[in-house]
Design a protein around this motif. Structure first.
Motif, mmCIF file in Angstrom:
data_model
loop_
_atom_site.group_PDB
_atom_site.id
_atom_site.type_symbol
_atom_site.label_atom_id
_atom_site.label_comp_id
_atom_site.label_asym_id
_atom_site.label_seq_id
_atom_site.Cartn_x
_atom_site.Cartn_y
_atom_site.Cartn_z
ATOM 1 N N ARG A 407 -27.104 9.516 -36.211
ATOM 2 C CA ARG A 407 -27.833 9.369 -34.959
ATOM 3 C C ARG A 407 -27.370 8.116 -34.195
ATOM 4 N NH1 ARG A 407 -32.118 10.766 -38.327
ATOM 5 N NH2 ARG A 407 -32.892 8.600 -38.321
ATOM 6 N N LYS A 411 -25.579 7.951 -30.512
ATOM 7 C CA LYS A 411 -26.148 7.113 -29.460
ATOM 8 C C LYS A 411 -25.121 6.102 -28.956
ATOM 9 C CE LYS A 411 -30.466 4.680 -28.568
ATOM 10 N NZ LYS A 411 -31.729 4.172 -29.152
ATOM 11 N N TYR A 415 -23.360 5.737 -25.049
ATOM 12 C CA TYR A 415 -23.343 4.514 -24.234
ATOM 13 C C TYR A 415 -21.938 3.912 -24.119
ATOM 14 C CZ TYR A 415 -28.437 4.439 -24.252
ATOM 15 O OH TYR A 415 -29.753 4.749 -24.074
#
Length: 470
Positions: A407, A411, A415
């Motif tokens: 995860r 993420k 970004y």
């Protein structure tokens, strides 16, 4: 100008004439002349001077260098080894003295100084000062300590006497010993007791008595009759003090009268006030010994008689007792007591064995309940259960951490600037300063810029700027 030169020449002629008429001395000649004047003056060739010693130095050569001073002046002084070796005291810094000598000049420095030939303390006799200095030094070395004092023998067989053979002291000593204890032998070593040769002779006599295996001296008396400090001085010499201290034979010092004290008195094992007192300390009184022995004999006889009477009464009590009248009764009683003790011992042994067997059975049962084999089996089962549980927990923890990592990577990728660039966006940098261009106001026409894409970069030049207002 010519007149000035004539005048100068005249002065030179006059000076040369003066030099020829008068003698000019060198510094050495002037110093020697002053020295001669001082040494020829009868008042300065033998002079007494009182002053205080300062800057005192006792050179390794034996010479003494110091300054004599008072409140108003000072004079350098020297006392050569040939003159100071006979001093009865040791000069010290600040000591007030009276010296005798002559005045002369030390030519090397051109200074006058006093050459001392004799010295004595000012206000204190030299002998008394020497006595105090030696006493203080020997006391610091421990020659007066009571730990070194030897006990006098109670019944000496042979007494050594070191004294003058002609004085009253030897007569008093011999008379007193003969009167009090005629059983003792007296060995007299005659010596001088005053004068320059007295001290070495006394010390040698003490050594002789100690080294002789034939005479076997038990105690020694060293002394003389009374006199002045000068007459008693031999017993204040260091050689005598050290001979007494080194003596293995107990030494009684008997010097002078009751008020006279010498260094020998402090070093000796016992100090006697007079020679007669020394003899009384050396030997017991035979009459008193006989009287004491008679008294002891009487007390012994009374004690023995009392002891015999006590034993006699005790024997009479024994004779009247039942033990002597019927001795077998006591034996029979003891046999009966032995039988009783045997029975009691047997009963106690049976009871003790029974208690111990019961205790042993209890311990065996408890041991079976707590058998190590059973404990090992239960421990192994618990170990297998805990191991399986631990492995499951570790596997679950690893899965959870892997999911969490995935995860976080997703993420992070969302970004990431690179991810944005892949969607068609670019980054523009100023070529010279490599700064990110955030506004068109940072760029001027003609500037070079670098446009970065996801798969590379373009090197561009700005031809025009169009600014938009939000």
């Amino acid at each position: 100008m010519i007149a000035g030169e004539d005048e100068l020449n005249a002065w030179e002629t006059r000076i040369q004439s003066r030099l020829q008429d008068e003698q000019i001395l060198s510094v050495s000649e002037l110093t020697a002349a002053i020295k001669m004047l001082l040494e020829q003056d009868p008042e300065l060739s033998d002079v007494w001077v009182r002053g205080e010693i300062s800057n005192y130095t006792h050179h390794s050569s034996g010479h003494m260098y110091f300054t004599l001073k008072d409140a108003g002046s000072r004079v350098k002084s020297v006392m050569f080894a040939s003159k100071n070796r006979n001093l009865q005291f040791l000069p010290k810094e600040g000591m007030k003295v009276i010296v005798r000598g002559y005045l002369s000049v030390y030519e090397r420095d051109g200074q006058y100084q006093l050459y001392v030939e004799d010295m004595q303390p000012d206000g204190m006799g030299s002998l008394f000062l020497a006595f105090q200095q030696l006493k203080e030094r020997l006391e610091k070395e421990g020659l007066f300590d009571y730990t070194h004092k030897k006990q006098l023998p109670e019944f000496p067989k042979r007494i050594g006497v070191v004294t003058s053979p002609t004085g009253a002291a030897v007569r008093d000593i011999i008379t007193t010993i003969r009167r009090r204890y005629p059983l003792a032998d007296i060995l007299l070593l005659p010596v001088l007791v005053q004068g320059a040769e007295a001290a070495p002779m006394i010390a040698n006599a003490i050594h002789t008595l100690n080294e002789s295996a034939e005479w076997q001296i038990d105690v020694m008396i060293v002394g003389r009759g009374g006199g002045s400090l000068e007459e008693l001085w031999a017993f204040n010499e260091e050689v005598v003090a050290r001979a007494i201290f080194a003596s293995r034979i107990p030494v009684i010092s008997a010097v002078g009268h009751e008020t006279d004290f010498t260094i020998a008195d402090f070093v000796a094992d016992v100090r006697a006030a007079t020679p007669t007192a020394a003899a009384e300390l050396a030997v017991p009184h035979l009459t008193e010994l006989i009287r004491h022995m008679d008294n002891l004999r009487e007390r012994l006889a009374v004690a023995m008689e009392n002891r015999i009477q006590g034993y006699r009464k005790q024997l009479e009590r024994f004779e009247r007792s039942a033990v002597f009248r019927r001795p077998l009764d006591r034996v029979q009683q003891l046999r009966q007591q032995v039988d009783h003790l045997e029975n009691e011992l047997e009963l106690r042994l049976v009871k003790w064995v029974s208690v111990r067997n019961k205790r042993l059975n209890d311990l065996s049962g408890r041991l079976m309940q707590k058998s190590p084999v059973e404990r090992v089996i239960r421990t192994e089962e618990r170990y297998g259960y805990l191991l399986s549980k631990l492995q499951t927990a570790i596997k679950n923890r690893l899965n959870a951490e892997n999911n969490r990592l995935d995860r976080m990577l997703d993420k992070l990728d969302a970004y990431s600037p690179l991810h944005i660039l892949k969607r068609g966006y670019t980054l523009t940098y100023e070529s010279e300063r490599h700064e990110l261009v955030r506004s068109v106001r940072q760029i001027q026409p003609g500037d070079r810029v670098t446009v970065k894409f996801s798969d590379g970069a373009l090197d561009c030049q700005v031809w025009g700027i169009e600014e938009e207002s939000n």
